[in-house]
Design an enzyme around this catalytic site. Structure first.
Site, PDB file in Angstrom:
ATOM      1  N   SER A 298       0.862  -1.183   0.000  1.00  0.00           N
ATOM      2  CA  SER A 298       0.000   0.000   0.000  1.00  0.00           C
ATOM      3  C   SER A 298       0.899   1.234   0.000  1.00  0.00           C
ATOM      4  O   SER A 298       1.725   1.389  -0.894  1.00  0.00           O
ATOM      5  CB  SER A 298      -0.963  -0.032   1.191  1.00  0.00           C
TER       6      SER A 298
ATOM      7  N   HIS B  70      -2.501  -1.127  -3.436  1.00  0.00           N
ATOM      8  CA  HIS B  70      -3.641  -0.230  -3.259  1.00  0.00           C
ATOM      9  C   HIS B  70      -3.427   1.016  -4.114  1.00  0.00           C
ATOM     10  O   HIS B  70      -2.483   1.776  -3.880  1.00  0.00           O
ATOM     11  CB  HIS B  70      -3.802   0.174  -1.794  1.00  0.00           C
TER      12      HIS B  70
ATOM     13  N   ASP C  93      -4.672  -4.827   5.809  1.00  0.00           N
ATOM     14  CA  ASP C  93      -5.029  -5.650   4.658  1.00  0.00           C
ATOM     15  C   ASP C  93      -3.856  -6.547   4.274  1.00  0.00           C
ATOM     16  O   ASP C  93      -2.729  -6.090   4.126  1.00  0.00           O
ATOM     17  CB  ASP C  93      -5.420  -4.758   3.470  1.00  0.00           C
TER      18      ASP C  93
END
Length: 354
Positions: A176, A202, A298
């Site tokens: 991310s 992401h 995540d």
């Protein structure tokens, strides 16, 4: 309290961002500038924790302003980009120059869009405030290194290797905040012709195709945005598109990509957990999993399931992360076999395939 300066030539966008920031707990907009000149003085006087910066501004554009700011006063910066190809390319260039993250300007076609956008902006600002910023000579050297790598890479189309079957090895990587540069490092450091690499970074819809193309231009292996149902090949990395979850699937004997525009998982689509879960189910002990820099959790649970299925798992260490969030959660869960600095990750993945 996180102190934010907004830089955007659009009055409506400045007003929207000010309202969102001032409406969130733990942060405040301390100033809003319409151009680079005003922004320079404001940042010098107010010393904000985070800057949101429009990519495309009249006069000195966001890229040039960012380059100068990172040399003189490195500050965690979120790029706010239009949804055009030129806007997404410029935003990715900004990440190379040291920006922490990027977000597209909102469409606001539904009543719920504003609340969703406010949530996303707030999450990015919190992540940026916790980020380690690479500025000055480090950012310049990193950018120069990419240009040299691109210049010296052999020209011509790269050919993918043989098709991957259910007996093949697979590598799954999730990232991310800070991940665009981390992924570049990992892929460039891998040797030989690796098995298929599935990547979940992401990133907003409209940015992932440009991101994959930029990686493809500077990496020895082929890098592309994943497509529904396409067979996986050795020597190729597949980036999850910003609009869909990416999963490992099989058609007959062959591994293929599966894309699903199903609801977000852990507030993300694409989600690292979705990717890791699919690899755990289908590849098991034939897989390697790596979780890189990023805010939130995540991928942590998915990496644990990969490890439980027999996969070898890796996490980026805290000193080399821009934001030590996702790796920290995975380590705390017991999902990680090896914790590595970013500079070792690519080579170690190659070694683990032996």
């Amino acid at each position: 309290m996180i102190r934010v300066v907004v830089v955007d030539d659009s009055m409506s966008m400045r007003t929207l961002l000010e309202r969102i920031i001032n409406g969130c707990d733990g942060m405040t907009c301390v100033g809003a500038a319409e151009d680079a000149s005003a922004a320079r003085e404001m940042i010098r006087a107010l010393d904000p924790d985070v800057v949101t910066l429009d990519v495309e501004m009249p006069g000195m554009d966001g890229l040039e302003f960012l380059r100068r700011m990172m040399l003189l006063k490195p500050t965690p910066t979120i790029m706010v980009s239009g949804r055009t190809t030129s806007g997404s390319d410029a935003a990715l260039r900004a990440l190379e120059l040291g920006a922490v993250d990027v977000i597209a300007k909102p469409l606001l076609t539904r009543p719920a869009d504003l609340a969703d956008y406010a949530r996303d902006i707030a999450e990015l600002i919190r992540g940026a405030a916790a980020a380690r910023v690479k500025g000055g000579a480090l950012a310049a050297a990193s950018s120069a290194g990419r240009e040299r790598a691109c210049a010296h890479r052999p020209r011509g189309a790269k050919k993918a290797g043989i098709a991957a079957t259910r007996l093949s090895r697979v590598i799954a990587i999730g990232a991310s905040t800070g991940g665009t540069e981390a992924l570049r490092t990992v892929l460039q450091d891998m040797s030989g012709t690796p098995p298929p690499i599935l990547i979940c970074q992401h990133m907003p819809e409209g940015f992932t195709a440009s991101f994959a193309a930029r990686l493809d231009a500077i990496c020895g292996i082929r890098v592309k945005e994943a497509e529904q149902g396409e067979p996986l090949h050795y020597g190729c990395a597949y980036v999850a598109p910003g609009h869909s979850h990416l999963s490992l699937a099989a058609t007959g004997r062959l591994y293929v990509c599966r894309l699903e525009a199903s609801p977000p998982v852990n507030r993300h689509r694409p989600s690292v957990d979705v990717l890791f879960d699919s690899v755990a189910r289908l590849a098991g002990k034939r897989a390697l999993g790596a979780i890189l820099t990023g805010m939130g959790k995540d991928g942590a649970a998915g990496l644990l399931r990969m490890r439980a299925s027999g996969a070898r798992t890796f996490a980026q260490d805290e000193p080399s992360c821009v934001v030590f969030g996702m790796p920290k959660e995975a380590i705390a869960m017991g999902a990680v076999d090896e914790i590595l600095p970013l500079a070792r990750m690519g080579a170690r993945l190659s070694e683990a395939l032996q």
